[in-house]
Design a protein around this motif. Structure first.
Motif, PDB file in Angstrom:
ATOM      1  N   CYS A  99     -22.119  22.055 -39.409  1.00 53.95           N
ATOM      2  CA  CYS A  99     -22.448  21.347 -38.165  1.00 53.95           C
ATOM      3  C   CYS A  99     -21.851  22.034 -36.942  1.00 53.95           C
ATOM      4  O   CYS A  99     -22.412  21.980 -35.858  1.00 53.95           O
ATOM      5  CB  CYS A  99     -22.030  19.870 -38.246  1.00 53.95           C
ATOM      6  N   GLY A 100     -20.682  22.675 -37.121  1.00 50.82           N
ATOM      7  CA  GLY A 100     -20.073  23.413 -36.018  1.00 50.82           C
ATOM      8  C   GLY A 100     -19.237  22.569 -35.065  1.00 50.82           C
ATOM      9  O   GLY A 100     -18.588  23.117 -34.172  1.00 50.82           O
ATOM     10  N   THR A 101     -19.217  21.254 -35.249  1.00 58.71           N
ATOM     11  CA  THR A 101     -18.500  20.414 -34.282  1.00 58.71           C
ATOM     12  C   THR A 101     -17.487  19.451 -34.919  1.00 58.71           C
ATOM     13  O   THR A 101     -16.664  18.886 -34.211  1.00 58.71           O
ATOM     14  CB  THR A 101     -19.490  19.569 -33.444  1.00 58.71           C
ATOM     15  N   CYS A 102     -17.512  19.247 -36.226  1.00 57.19           N
ATOM     16  CA  CYS A 102     -16.567  18.292 -36.835  1.00 57.19           C
ATOM     17  C   CYS A 102     -15.163  18.919 -36.907  1.00 57.19           C
ATOM     18  O   CYS A 102     -14.992  20.114 -36.659  1.00 57.19           O
ATOM     19  CB  CYS A 102     -17.052  17.862 -38.219  1.00 57.19           C
ATOM     20  N   CYS A 105     -14.982  21.941 -39.191  1.00 54.79           N
ATOM     21  CA  CYS A 105     -15.648  23.118 -38.628  1.00 54.79           C
ATOM     22  C   CYS A 105     -14.789  23.787 -37.548  1.00 54.79           C
ATOM     23  O   CYS A 105     -14.824  25.003 -37.383  1.00 54.79           O
ATOM     24  CB  CYS A 105     -17.003  22.735 -38.023  1.00 54.79           C
ATOM     25  N   CYS A 113     -17.384  21.078 -44.478  1.00 53.43           N
ATOM     26  CA  CYS A 113     -18.176  20.248 -43.557  1.00 53.43           C
ATOM     27  C   CYS A 113     -19.197  19.433 -44.364  1.00 53.43           C
ATOM     28  O   CYS A 113     -19.837  19.952 -45.278  1.00 53.43           O
ATOM     29  CB  CYS A 113     -18.895  21.160 -42.562  1.00 53.43           C
TER      30      CYS A 113
HETATM   31 ZN    ZN Z   1     -18.854  20.337 -39.577  1.00 58.48          ZN
END
Ligand code: ZN
Ligand code: ZN
Length: 335
Positions: A99-102, A105, A113
């Motif tokens: 996701c790149g945002t959690c 991540c 993730c």
């Molecule tokens: Zn993530």
């Protein structure tokens, strides 16, 4: 393109991977088409093919193409791709996208993730001529880099690097590496790079010889590794890449009080001496930053996977050799 497809999980002896023609994928926005030069053959590919992970929902679809440690060249870039150019040499690690945002991540744990996709397990992987990569999840390699040697950097390299870091090795430490295969032979190299005296424990004569070749002291796992290691002096840390509870306990017993045992493979700890204040740490793979660091060390000539080349249509036979523990270090498929 040609690819090795799994239509149903089955034991590797039944040769479940079939070489077939499938449509070459087209890169969309932010995606890259990679022409694969080499794809490493991992024990976890065997786990997936033989159905060990069915209860965890892997594979989620059929057919699926296995493979998750990849080196190749950029064949085509989709709109908006900035990190790589056509014809550039690149690598890909098991994490295809997250996701790149959690929080995971953002802190180097993106392979945990909840929205991750893993090559060759949840999406099609590298036992093929081409594969799609995401911008930001692709690792440029120098033009003079040998891609067959580079492919295993992206799974065994990253895995061994994470384990060696978690061991907290200081120069002059005594470090035991249990299990000398695709990952173990890289762990020996990282431990040496950090200045350790490395003792490599394995039951295989071929791997005892490999350990010596890499500058480690070979310890025959068929004899009594705990007393062999204790004679040398208890280990500051131990790194385990042998899926065995017996070996896990050998590591615990050979490590000094307050030392660290890094578990890089499954194994039960039946009797833990709490009063010696040892630490046991689990280690899986590594995120994007760890991957960049491993690539940089390889480019600088500090580490180098040992590989043997096979054709894509030998995938079943190579996985059988993995199952039987016959490989020296790492096999790669060259489509
Ligand atoms: Zn993530
Ligand atoms: Zn792997």
């Amino acid at each position: 393109m040609k690819a090795a497809l799994l239509h149903k999980v089955a034991s590797i002896e039944t040769k479940p991977l079939k070489i077939e023609e499938v449509e070459t994928p087209t890169p969309g926005e932010g995606q890259i088409l990679v022409k694969i030069t080499a794809s490493g053959v991992c024990r976890s590919n065997l786990n997936m093919v033989e159905g060990d992970w069915i209860s965890a929902g892997v594979p989620p679809k059929y057919p699926i193409i296995p493979g998750h440690e990849i080196a190749g060249t950029v064949a085509e870039v989709g709109p908006g791709v900035e990190s790589v150019k056509k014809n550039e040499k690149v690598g890909m690690q098991p994490l295809w996208i997250s996701c790149g945002t959690c929080d995971l991540c953002l802190t180097g744990g993106e392979y945990y993730c909840s929205k991750r996709e893993i090559l060759g397990e949840t999406v099609d992987g590298g036992y093929a001529e081409y594969i799609i990569a995401y911008d930001g999840h692709i690792y440029p390699l120098p033009s003079n880099m040998d891609l067959v040697t580079a492919a295993p950097l992206f799974c065994p390299g990253v895995t061994a690097y994470g384990a060696a870091k978690k061991a907290g090795i200081q120069p002059g430490d005594k470090v035991a590496v249990f299990g000398v295969g695709g990952v173990g032979h890289m762990a020996i190299q990282f431990a040496k790079l950090y200045g350790a005296d490395v003792y490599a424990v394995t039951r295989s004569d071929q791997h005892l010889a490999l350990a010596s070749e890499l500058g480690a002291t070979p310890i025959d796992g068929k004899k009594d590794p705990i007393s062999e290691l204790t004679k040398i002096g208890k280990m500051d840390s131990s790194i385990v890449f042998a899926p065995s509870s017996k070996v896990a306990m050998q590591a615990v017993r050979s490590t000094k009080a307050r030392g660290t045992i890094v578990m890089g493979s499954p194994g039960g700890i039946e009797e833990f001496p709490f009063d010696e204040e040892k630490r046991i740490v689990g280690s899986l793979v590594g995120g994007r930053q760890a991957t960049r660091e491993v690539v940089a060390l390889a480019v600088a000539g500090k580490i180098k996977p040992i590989t043997e080349k096979h054709r894509l249509d030998e995938a079943n036979a190579v996985l059988k050799a993995v199952k039987d523990g016959e490989l020296k270090a790492r096999a790669v498929l060259v489509p």
